[in-house]
Design an enzyme around this catalytic site. Structure first.
Site, PDB file in Angstrom:
ATOM      1  N   ASP A  41     -12.184 -13.813  11.607  1.00 16.88           N
ATOM      2  CA  ASP A  41     -11.374 -14.707  11.068  1.00 16.88           C
ATOM      3  C   ASP A  41     -11.929 -16.177  11.394  1.00 16.88           C
ATOM      4  O   ASP A  41     -12.437 -16.244  12.385  1.00 16.88           O
ATOM      5  CB  ASP A  41      -9.885 -14.967  12.168  1.00 16.88           C
ATOM      6  CG  ASP A  41      -9.093 -13.895  11.663  1.00 16.88           C
ATOM      7  OD1 ASP A  41      -9.536 -13.275  10.696  1.00 16.88           O
ATOM      8  OD2 ASP A  41      -8.072 -13.899  12.066  1.00 16.88           O
ATOM      9  N   ASP A  47       2.142 -10.029   4.851  1.00 20.50           N
ATOM     10  CA  ASP A  47       2.353 -10.761   6.240  1.00 20.50           C
ATOM     11  C   ASP A  47       3.744 -10.893   6.507  1.00 20.50           C
ATOM     12  O   ASP A  47       4.401 -11.801   5.971  1.00 20.50           O
ATOM     13  CB  ASP A  47       1.306 -11.821   6.612  1.00 20.50           C
ATOM     14  CG  ASP A  47      -0.083 -11.762   6.174  1.00 20.50           C
ATOM     15  OD1 ASP A  47      -0.583 -10.740   6.287  1.00 20.50           O
ATOM     16  OD2 ASP A  47      -0.465 -12.658   5.690  1.00 20.50           O
TER      17      ASP A  47
END
Length: 248
Positions: A11, A132
């Site tokens: 990330d 998500d």
């Protein structure tokens, strides 16, 4: 059995490799100042496919860590899937042209499903959808907002669109090492024909073993971040288990 893929995650925030807790940018831990070196390390450990998210891009709605991503692409030979800030065809095309194997569309899958369908038709096998979920509802804009639709409702929109995979993240577990929400992930996978990748909370070798059980047979694999960085999962052990399962 079918090949299960364990995707190591990178990330990106401010050009650095970080992990967040529950998607909160204020709760970021820097794990490597050099994402390309981290990518090379994962490749050297034997991983076959890298998962990368431009966190700043997810919030901004356009790529923010292009330099770091391009450095990774020059450093590794394994395929890379990338999400974060990919909301139009020009951005998507640019990443594919630069060598990204598969792009992940998140917010735009909720806001602009026609874009996803067009992209998947134009680039077969190279467009994934990232869903998500927070309390069952899909979050958007870097998880800053929660929509009113469920992951299943969104996934079903793309059943016949040629989407390569659905990446399903349980936000409540992400970065907290609580274990995968396999029940919800498998329920989604069983309800659609698109391959599903589990994400959020993978915590131990037991989670890897659970991916290799018959009930998880429709999952393409899982994404692991913090558990790898914290040493809770030994890459050699995890990859050996997966290799043995493939041969079975």
């Amino acid at each position: 059995m079918e090949a299960v893929i364990l995707f190591p995650a990178i990330d990106l925030k401010n050009g650095q490799c970080v992990r967040l807790e529950q998607g909160d940018m204020a709760r970021a831990t820097v794990f490597n100042l050099d994402p390309a070196a981290q990518a090379r390390s994962f490749q050297d450990q034997g991983f076959e496919y890298l998962h990368v998210v431009d966190l700043d891009g997810a919030f901004a709605g356009k790529p923010q860590n292009a330099q770091a991503v391009e450095a990774m692409l020059k450093t590794v030979t394994m395929p890379v899937q990338l999400g974060g800030g990919i909301r139009d065809m020009a951005t998507l095309q640019a990443w594919l042209d630069k060598g990204i194997a598969r792009v992940i569309i998140g917010t735009a899958a909720v806001r602009d499903p026609a874009f996803v369908k067009e992209a998947a038709k134009k680039h077969p096998g190279r467009v994934a959808v990232g869903l998500d979920a927070r309390d069952g509802k899909v979050a958007v804009e870097g998880w800053a907002e929660t929509s009113t639709v469920t992951a299943l409702e969104i996934a079903q929109r793309f059943e016949d669109a040629g989407v390569a995979a659905i990446i399903f993240t349980d936000i409540a577990r992400d970065g907290l090492l609580k274990g995968l929400n396999l029940d919800a992930t498998i329920a989604l996978a069983d309800a659609i024909s698109i391959p599903v990748i589990a994400s959020g909370g993978l915590a131990s070798i037991d989670d890897v073993k659970a991916l290799l059980t018959p009930r998880a047979k429709k999952l393409e694999g899982a994404i692991s971040g913090r558990a790898l960085y914290d040493g809770r999962i030994d890459p050699a052990e995890a990859l050996a288990l997966i290799k043995a399962a493939r041969a079975a």
